[in-house]
Enzyme design. Structure first.
Site, PDB file in Angstrom:
ATOM      1  N   LYS A 279       0.840  -1.203   0.000  1.00  0.00           N
ATOM      2  CA  LYS A 279       0.000   0.000   0.000  1.00  0.00           C
ATOM      3  C   LYS A 279       0.872   1.250   0.000  1.00  0.00           C
ATOM      4  CE  LYS A 279      -3.996  -1.782   2.603  1.00  0.00           C
ATOM      5  NZ  LYS A 279      -5.025  -1.555   1.584  1.00  0.00           N
ATOM      6  N   ARG A 353     -10.492 -11.424   1.621  1.00  0.00           N
ATOM      7  CA  ARG A 353     -11.348 -12.478   1.076  1.00  0.00           C
ATOM      8  C   ARG A 353     -10.637 -13.835   1.099  1.00  0.00           C
ATOM      9  NH1 ARG A 353     -11.781  -9.122  -4.433  1.00  0.00           N
ATOM     10  NH2 ARG A 353     -11.528  -7.508  -2.866  1.00  0.00           N
TER      11      ARG A 353
HETATM   12  N1  BES Z   1      -8.362  -3.695   4.218  1.00  0.00           N
HETATM   13  C1  BES Z   1      -8.448  -3.243   2.889  1.00  0.00           C
HETATM   14  C2  BES Z   1      -9.705  -2.423   2.610  1.00  0.00           C
HETATM   15  C3  BES Z   1      -9.726  -1.060   3.211  1.00  0.00           C
HETATM   16  C4  BES Z   1      -8.960  -0.050   2.691  1.00  0.00           C
HETATM   17  C5  BES Z   1     -10.559  -0.806   4.285  1.00  0.00           C
HETATM   18  C6  BES Z   1      -9.014   1.213   3.259  1.00  0.00           C
HETATM   19  C7  BES Z   1     -10.620   0.448   4.833  1.00  0.00           C
HETATM   20  C8  BES Z   1      -9.836   1.450   4.321  1.00  0.00           C
HETATM   21  C9  BES Z   1      -8.452  -4.434   1.941  1.00  0.00           C
HETATM   22  O1  BES Z   1      -7.680  -5.505   2.329  1.00  0.00           O
HETATM   23  C10 BES Z   1      -7.899  -3.936   0.661  1.00  0.00           C
HETATM   24  O2  BES Z   1      -6.755  -3.599   0.618  1.00  0.00           O
HETATM   25  N2  BES Z   1      -8.737  -3.902  -0.342  1.00  0.00           N
HETATM   26  C11 BES Z   1      -8.354  -3.431  -1.609  1.00  0.00           C
HETATM   27  C12 BES Z   1      -8.953  -4.379  -2.594  1.00  0.00           C
HETATM   28  C13 BES Z   1      -8.419  -4.244  -3.970  1.00  0.00           C
HETATM   29  C14 BES Z   1      -6.960  -4.610  -4.024  1.00  0.00           C
HETATM   30  C15 BES Z   1      -9.238  -5.141  -4.850  1.00  0.00           C
HETATM   31  C16 BES Z   1      -8.902  -2.023  -1.795  1.00  0.00           C
HETATM   32  O3  BES Z   1      -9.980  -1.721  -1.287  1.00  0.00           O
HETATM   33  O4  BES Z   1      -8.231  -1.214  -2.424  1.00  0.00           O
HETATM   34 MN    MN Z   2      -5.669  -5.316   1.716  1.00  0.00          MN
END
Ligand code: BES
Ligand code: MN
Ligand code: ZN
Length: 502
Positions: A279, A353
């Protein structure tokens, strides 16, 4: 804080403070009028002079009002009569609590619970007042080296109800409100804990503390056992971390032996760095809250065991940490899930997931009536619904309906998104059964589509709490959601089964 209910008139109260409402513009509530009468128009005089307009949340503290036995009278603005809604009601309760604490009252008798709130009854008003009070008083300061001694003199609040008949209702409302507040507090404490302390094992230890209550037993499943169970997808996500993945299984048996359980599965990423698909740095600290689903589930279990409801419930905390490392899983990997289905990893940041799918397969062995998973699953859910509504997706309409209703009742609301088959092909893979990534469009829905491939054997709903589990910015902190909604859902189930027996 000690709470109780009473039914009586304001002039007879001998307390450090009595709290009464004032409507806009400068109009006393019936309770206020009674006080005004015995004080020979002292209060109405002040209003006439323009000291308090009555706008929601305005306050005016009076000392030694003539002929009133209590030391202080706190006037609280309630806005236009009959226009007071949920949001404003919570606002005036918070304002009252903060003012009482600032002014040194040890105890108070609060008449705001007699105020008309649109579409809400005494039970709701008293319960919300308890929950809001406890939320107002919450702080997370155990890791500060110097504890600033907050002056918190307030010890006891009495909420007034209009008739003696409603005293029992008020008492039940306090009992439920306290249990929900206590679950929400545990949820917040666990979620706010930093990721160098709160790792998957820590979640397990917190789960174990619930064994102090009746009818609770907790099993912790580590990596060795996950290996034996074939949970390769879950294991892959945690492989880059030195902190072992731990799945906590909290059993609560309040119902009869043969009653199928209701199961809650919480995403417990104690830190989500994104893994190899790292990230960006900004705000990454907030990914300690990626265990918000697990925190919600342990919080719910806490409310439930305090109330000892007559049902069987299992709470699962799917603890794991997603880190980059030379042995971390990578984009391109193909994983075999516990269900036997294979997944092509396209992004290691879509890890929730991959953990949840194996936990959702694992719970099949309990032959559940219903399974609800709770997860900070997608950033897309924040884009869609912001911080107000939890995303709800379900393959079973009656269950979706029950959860939406529980959300409305508890003031901890969800909003449903479609889980149509049309979205499924966004997960197509040339190499495996499907991928873990659905592309930019409808990210919350495609994440739920992924999970739906693992939940065919029971009635299932998915709650995406990415926007609702914590607040960012100046008041950063866990919210305790969705503990109120889920506790309400269980309370409703008891009521229905009670009604069926009658
Ligand atoms: N934990 C995150 C989702 C999230 C991001 C929750 C920011 C709250 C605030 C999740 O694991 C994630 O990184 N999701 C990605 C999915 C994508 C790679 C398909 C997202 O939301 O960008
Ligand atoms: Mn994630
Ligand atoms: Zn995540």
């Amino acid at each position: 804080m000690e709470f109780s209910v009473k039914s009586g008139s304001p002039e007879k109260q001998r307390s450090a403070c009595i709290v009464v409402g004032v409507y806009e513009p400068r109009r006393l509530s019936p309770i206020g009028e009674q006080l005004d009468k015995i004080s020979d128009g002292y209060i109405s005089n002040l209003l006439r002079r323009g000291d308090l307009e009555g706008k929601p949340g305005q306050v005016l503290l009076l000392h030694h009002v003539p002929n009133v036995l209590s030391e202080r009278v706190l006037l609280v603005g309630c806005g236009k009569e009959r226009e007071l809604d949920d949001k404003q009601y919570k606002q005036i309760i918070s304002k009252t609590i903060n003012t009482l604490n600032d002014t040194g009252s040890m105890e108070a008798v609060c008449f705001l619970t007699e105020q008309h709130v649109k579409g809400r009854d005494t039970y709701w008003k008293v319960r919300q007042a308890v929950e809001t009070t406890q939320d107002c008083l919450y702080t997370f300061n155990q890791l500060k080296s110097k504890k600033t001694d907050l002056r918190r003199p307030l010890r006891k609040i009495v909420f007034n109800v209009p008739t003696r008949r409603e005293l029992t209702i008020g008492e039940t409302a306090i009992e439920h409100g306290l249990a929900i507040a206590s679950g929400a507090k545990l949820c917040k404490d666990v979620a706010n804990m930093p990721p160098n302390i709160c790792n998957p094992r820590y979640l397990g230890e917190q789960a174990k503390t619930l064994e102090a209550f009746n009818n609770v037993s907790v099993d912790l499943i580590g990596e060795k056992e996950m290996e034996e169970l074939g949970m390769h997808s879950y294991l892959a996500v945690g492989r880059g971390s030195v902190n072992e993945s731990v799945m906590s299984v909290i059993h609560y048996k309040g119902g009869s032996e043969d009653q199928a359980p209701i199961i809650f599965v919480g995403k417990g990423l104690t830190f989500d760095s994104g893994g190899i698909s790292l990230k960006p740095g900004e705000g990454m600290d907030e990914m300690k809250y990626d265990m918000g689903g697990a925190a919600g589930v342990i919080g719910l279990m806490r409310s439930l065991v305090e109330m000892q409801l007559p049902i069987n419930v299992i709470g699962i905390l799917a603890g794991c940490e997603n880190m980059p490392s030379s042995n971390a899983y990578r984009p391109g990997d193909i994983l075999t899930t516990m269900s036997g289905q294979t997944v092509e990893v396209l992004n290691t940041d879509a890890e929730g997931r991959l953990v949840l799918c194996d936990a959702l397969t694992y719970v099949e062995k309990f032959e559940p009536e219903i399974v609800i998973d709770v997860a900070t699953l997608t950033g897309a859910c924040i884009v869609a619904l912001g911080a107000h509504a939890t995303g709800l997706l379900s393959s079973h309409n009656p269950l979706a309906h029950d959860l939406l209703k529980a959300g409305e009742q508890s003031g901890d609301r969800a909003w449903q998104l479609p889980l149509w088959d049309d979205y499924q092909d966004q997960l197509d893979s040339p190499f495996a059964d499907f991928t873990n990534l659905g592309g930019r469009a409808a990210g919350t829905i495609t994440a739920a589509c992924f999970l739906s491939k693992f939940t065919k054997k029971y009635n299932w709903a998915h709650l995406d709490i990415a926007g609702t589990a914590w607040k960012s910015g100046k008041n950063k902190g866990a919210t305790g959601r969705p503990v109120p909604m889920l506790t309400q859902y269980l309370l409703n189930r008891i009521e229905v089964s009670d009604a069926q027996q009658d």
